[in-house]
Design an enzyme around this catalytic site. Sequence first.
Site, PDB file in Angstrom:
ATOM      1  N   TYR A 163      -0.338   1.260   2.699  1.00 46.93           N
ATOM      2  CA  TYR A 163       0.847   0.628   3.298  1.00 46.93           C
ATOM      3  C   TYR A 163       0.495   0.022   4.663  1.00 46.93           C
ATOM      4  CZ  TYR A 163       5.793   0.581   4.837  1.00 46.93           C
ATOM      5  OH  TYR A 163       7.039   0.235   5.291  1.00 46.93           O
ATOM      6  N   LYS A 167       0.603  -3.816   5.818  1.00 46.38           N
ATOM      7  CA  LYS A 167       1.528  -4.198   6.894  1.00 46.38           C
ATOM      8  C   LYS A 167       0.808  -4.869   8.060  1.00 46.38           C
ATOM      9  CE  LYS A 167       5.567  -2.965   5.286  1.00 46.38           C
ATOM     10  NZ  LYS A 167       6.396  -4.057   4.711  1.00 46.38           N
TER      11      LYS A 167
HETATM   12  P1  NAI Z   1      14.201  -0.281  -0.115  1.00 47.14           P
HETATM   13  O1  NAI Z   1      13.377   0.437  -1.131  1.00 47.14           O
HETATM   14  O2  NAI Z   1      15.638   0.045  -0.029  1.00 47.14           O
HETATM   15  O3  NAI Z   1      14.078  -1.862  -0.293  1.00 47.14           O
HETATM   16  C1  NAI Z   1      12.976  -2.492  -0.858  1.00 47.14           C
HETATM   17  C2  NAI Z   1      13.482  -3.427  -1.936  1.00 47.14           C
HETATM   18  O4  NAI Z   1      12.397  -4.218  -2.429  1.00 47.14           O
HETATM   19  C3  NAI Z   1      14.060  -2.673  -3.130  1.00 47.14           C
HETATM   20  O5  NAI Z   1      15.377  -3.115  -3.397  1.00 47.14           O
HETATM   21  C4  NAI Z   1      13.099  -3.007  -4.263  1.00 47.14           C
HETATM   22  O6  NAI Z   1      13.719  -3.073  -5.545  1.00 47.14           O
HETATM   23  C5  NAI Z   1      12.540  -4.330  -3.835  1.00 47.14           C
HETATM   24  N1  NAI Z   1      11.235  -4.605  -4.430  1.00 47.14           N
HETATM   25  C6  NAI Z   1      10.197  -3.761  -4.567  1.00 47.14           C
HETATM   26  N2  NAI Z   1       9.164  -4.363  -5.168  1.00 47.14           N
HETATM   27  C7  NAI Z   1       9.556  -5.645  -5.403  1.00 47.14           C
HETATM   28  C8  NAI Z   1       8.907  -6.767  -5.978  1.00 47.14           C
HETATM   29  N3  NAI Z   1       7.648  -6.677  -6.434  1.00 47.14           N
HETATM   30  N4  NAI Z   1       9.579  -7.934  -6.053  1.00 47.14           N
HETATM   31  C9  NAI Z   1      10.856  -8.030  -5.600  1.00 47.14           C
HETATM   32  N5  NAI Z   1      11.519  -6.982  -5.057  1.00 47.14           N
HETATM   33  C10 NAI Z   1      10.867  -5.803  -4.947  1.00 47.14           C
HETATM   34  O7  NAI Z   1      13.479  -0.003   1.295  1.00 47.14           O
HETATM   35  P2  NAI Z   1      13.734  -0.628   2.753  1.00 47.14           P
HETATM   36  O8  NAI Z   1      13.534   0.481   3.703  1.00 47.14           O
HETATM   37  O9  NAI Z   1      14.977  -1.403   2.809  1.00 47.14           O
HETATM   38  O10 NAI Z   1      12.464  -1.576   2.908  1.00 47.14           O
HETATM   39  C11 NAI Z   1      12.541  -2.969   3.168  1.00 47.14           C
HETATM   40  C12 NAI Z   1      11.263  -3.400   3.847  1.00 47.14           C
HETATM   41  O11 NAI Z   1      11.192  -2.812   5.154  1.00 47.14           O
HETATM   42  C13 NAI Z   1       9.985  -2.963   3.128  1.00 47.14           C
HETATM   43  O12 NAI Z   1       9.025  -3.981   3.198  1.00 47.14           O
HETATM   44  C14 NAI Z   1       9.539  -1.774   3.933  1.00 47.14           C
HETATM   45  O13 NAI Z   1       8.157  -1.529   3.799  1.00 47.14           O
HETATM   46  C15 NAI Z   1       9.932  -2.216   5.325  1.00 47.14           C
HETATM   47  N6  NAI Z   1      10.011  -1.147   6.294  1.00 47.14           N
HETATM   48  C16 NAI Z   1      11.027  -0.256   6.239  1.00 47.14           C
HETATM   49  C17 NAI Z   1      11.127   0.734   7.191  1.00 47.14           C
HETATM   50  C18 NAI Z   1      12.271   1.678   7.223  1.00 47.14           C
HETATM   51  O14 NAI Z   1      12.350   2.472   8.170  1.00 47.14           O
HETATM   52  N7  NAI Z   1      13.166   1.651   6.233  1.00 47.14           N
HETATM   53  C19 NAI Z   1      10.110   0.892   8.251  1.00 47.14           C
HETATM   54  C20 NAI Z   1       9.108  -0.134   8.254  1.00 47.14           C
HETATM   55  C21 NAI Z   1       9.068  -1.115   7.307  1.00 47.14           C
END
Ligand code: NAI
Length: 303
Positions: A163, A167
């Site tokens: 990851y 990132k």
């Molecule tokens: P989440 O799991 O709720 O959202 C991620 C979304 O991406 C999901 O709805 C999933 O279905 C979709 N997804 C996954 N693989 C996919 C693909 N191949 N094609 C299209 N859609 C796909 O998690 P969250 O926390 O909202 O994450 C959003 C972004 O923020 C991610 O990139 C995560 O790594 C990043 N992030 C989140 C943090 C946090 O504290 N929540 C911290 C740092 C980064």
Amino acid sequence: MDFTGRVAVVTGAGGGLGRSHALLLASRGAKVVVNDLGGGVRGEGGDASPADTVVAEIKEAGGEAVANYDSVSDPEGARRIIQTAVDTFGGIDILINNAGILRDKTFKKVDLADFRAVLEVHLLGTVYCTHAAWPIMNAAGYGRIVVTTSLAGTSGNLGQSAYGTAKLGMVGLVNSLAIEGARNNVRINAISPGAATRMTDGLNPPAVDRYLTSELVSPGVAYLVSEECTVSGQILQSMAGGYSRVHYFETEGVQFDPQQPLTPEMIADRYDEISDLSTATPTEPGIAGRTEQRLRSIGRWEP
Ligand code: NAI
């Protein structure tokens, strides 16, 4: 801030942070492509309902949106995501690369197939979507792109080697594209968010958990993709309502005589001075760093 007339693509917008970004932009007038594969947190499976639900929410509130269910990690899928914006709304002004999965393991135990899957979704997914949108934005002379990085990349985190690699790779992409897009008013920045979502379930310190809403992050993302945003190549960190900038610095360092032999012992002897952060200044775009300044200091800068 008004996004009327702007077309935005938000990847992974079926839940968590992406959903919140999409709702905010749509509430300010943007036409939004809500992309989501709809799989589990590890990236397995697929389901149209998360993207459909967000589209319905936007429409109910009087906004415009269309769903797309392609995977960002498939180059053809990424092209279709961007094409959906062009076909439905006539172009693309804003791309928020947000889709992501999690397959945490310490490096000793990590399965290389999992490592590759994480790179494919986060890093290559961002590359594929950006690559598809890039020529359209550059030809139009306008574009705003955000990638979603993480402290796990810029600072490191236990069990997140894949990851973190993905990132931080995105930051390299941002650094180069900020330079390449500048003359066409295409700006690209990174958001480093913190939010309580299904991805971080149980991972956050309880003391801040209650403040970690996606709705406190989305205003920062909306600023970065707005017409008002003049910065490019920056990392904006947002967590629990706190905002800051993450950046790289280079120390003043030590200049040895480049015409004399250099030994490992000479580096060891002066390593404290070489690495002394109290002399550090922000890195600038380009590859020379502080070399000119150091060579000048010993009278060896001869352009
Ligand atoms: P989440 O799991 O709720 O959202 C991620 C979304 O991406 C999901 O709805 C999933 O279905 C979709 N997804 C996954 N693989 C996919 C693909 N191949 N094609 C299209 N859609 C796909 O998690 P969250 O926390 O909202 O994450 C959003 C972004 O923020 C991610 O990139 C995560 O790594 C990043 N992030 C989140 C943090 C946090 O504290 N929540 C911290 C740092 C980064």
